[in-house]
Design an enzyme around this catalytic site. Structure first.
Site, mmCIF file in Angstrom:
data_model
loop_
_atom_site.group_PDB
_atom_site.id
_atom_site.type_symbol
_atom_site.label_atom_id
_atom_site.label_comp_id
_atom_site.label_asym_id
_atom_site.label_seq_id
_atom_site.Cartn_x
_atom_site.Cartn_y
_atom_site.Cartn_z
ATOM 1 N N SER A 1 0.866 -1.178 0.000
ATOM 2 C CA SER A 1 0.000 0.000 0.000
ATOM 3 C C SER A 1 0.899 1.223 0.000
ATOM 4 O O SER A 1 2.096 1.132 0.331
ATOM 5 C CB SER A 1 -0.888 0.002 1.253
ATOM 6 N N TYR B 1 -2.290 -1.762 10.308
ATOM 7 C CA TYR B 1 -2.271 -1.841 8.846
ATOM 8 C C TYR B 1 -0.977 -1.237 8.300
ATOM 9 O O TYR B 1 -0.307 -1.838 7.455
ATOM 10 C CB TYR B 1 -3.483 -1.112 8.277
#
Length: 276
Positions: A155, A168
């Site tokens: 990401s 995350y």
């Protein structure tokens, strides 16, 4: 000739969203595909769960391209189940060339307030699940001796930090570390390893009320139309999000021989989020 003609791909988290788009795009360009997903609720996820019907729709879309497909339901946190399903797919389709470790999820909270079980679940799915995918697939690629391409979904949050999603961010940074280490170990065997690093993508992980509320705490039950300008504010390009197909095209490049000398890299599909 397709860009990945007669290759065999394995895509995790393929029931919908990015995973489905990646699996279908690879099939459109000539690959047979093994697809898997959990297809069950995850307690900490902000998105509604994928279902077996979602995975069946992915299968239907791949079959529509004329390519072969093998599907199975498993949890990327369960190495034995993942390995068993993968081996069945490899036996059916005849090998493995492309690995896309896409399965992931997230939730929100302050670091010191995050429930320990939730923190662990997010890290286990986003990081340990990727490691499990690597250790299930690498022995097959090594045994075949014909190289391959491994693409890990990280990401933009694997390269920069954001508040309210510490597990995350930590996991996606970890994915980049796994990629760089695997690229070193596997390069001499012509197995390339890279990450794709998206920003906001038009999937259920972004498009849900919990995420809208996070971006607009000053509004009651905000809609996408109300929060879209705030998402766009993260980007250099004038868009609040990109499409799953945009990530799939990046994955296709990394899977194809067009990137035959590309390894150990992070490919951003982030609308300029990292630079901004």
């Amino acid at each position: 000739m397709g860009r990945v003609d007669n290759k065999i791909a394995f895509v995790t988290g393929a029931a919908r969203g990015q995973g489905r788009a990646e699996a279908v795009r690879l099939a459109e360009e000539g690959a047979d595909v093994i697809v898997m997903d959990l297809c069950a609720p995850i307690a900490t996820s902000v998105a509604k769960p994928a279902t077996p019907d979602d995975l069946e729709e992915t299968v239907r879309l791949i079959e529509k391209t004329g390519r072969k497909v093998h599907s199975f339901i498993a949890d990327v946190r369960d190495h034995d189940a993942l390995n068993a399903g993968l081996k069945a797919g490899v036996a059916q389709l005849g090998g493995l060339d492309i690995v896309v470790a896409n399965a992931g999820m997230w939730s929100y909270g302050l670091i010191e307030e995050f429930d320990p079980a939730a923190f662990k679940e997010i890290v286990d799915i986003n990081l340990i699940g990727v490691w499990n995918t690597i250790r299930a697939t690498v022995p097959i690629l090594k045994r075949q001796g014909r190289g391959g391409s491994i693409i890990l979904t990280s990401s933009v949050a694997g390269l920069k930090a954001y508040g309210m999603c510490s597990p995350y961010v930590a996991a996606k940074h970890g994915v980049v570390g796994l990629m760089r280490t695997a690229a070193i170990e596997l390069g001499p065997l012509s197995i390339r390893v890279n990450t794709v690093n998206p920003s906001n993508i038009r999937t259920d992980l972004i498009h849900n009320q919990t995420t809208y509320d996070l971006f607009a705490p000053d509004l009651e039950n905000p809609t996408w139309e109300q929060v879209a300008p705030r998402f766009e504010g993260l980007h250099l390009l004038p868009t609040p999000d990109a499409l799953p197909e945009d990530v799939a095209n990046a994955v296709l490049f990394l899977a194809s021989d067009e990137s035959r000398y590309t390894t150990g890299t992070t490919l951003l599909v982030d609308c300029g989020n990292f630079t901004k």
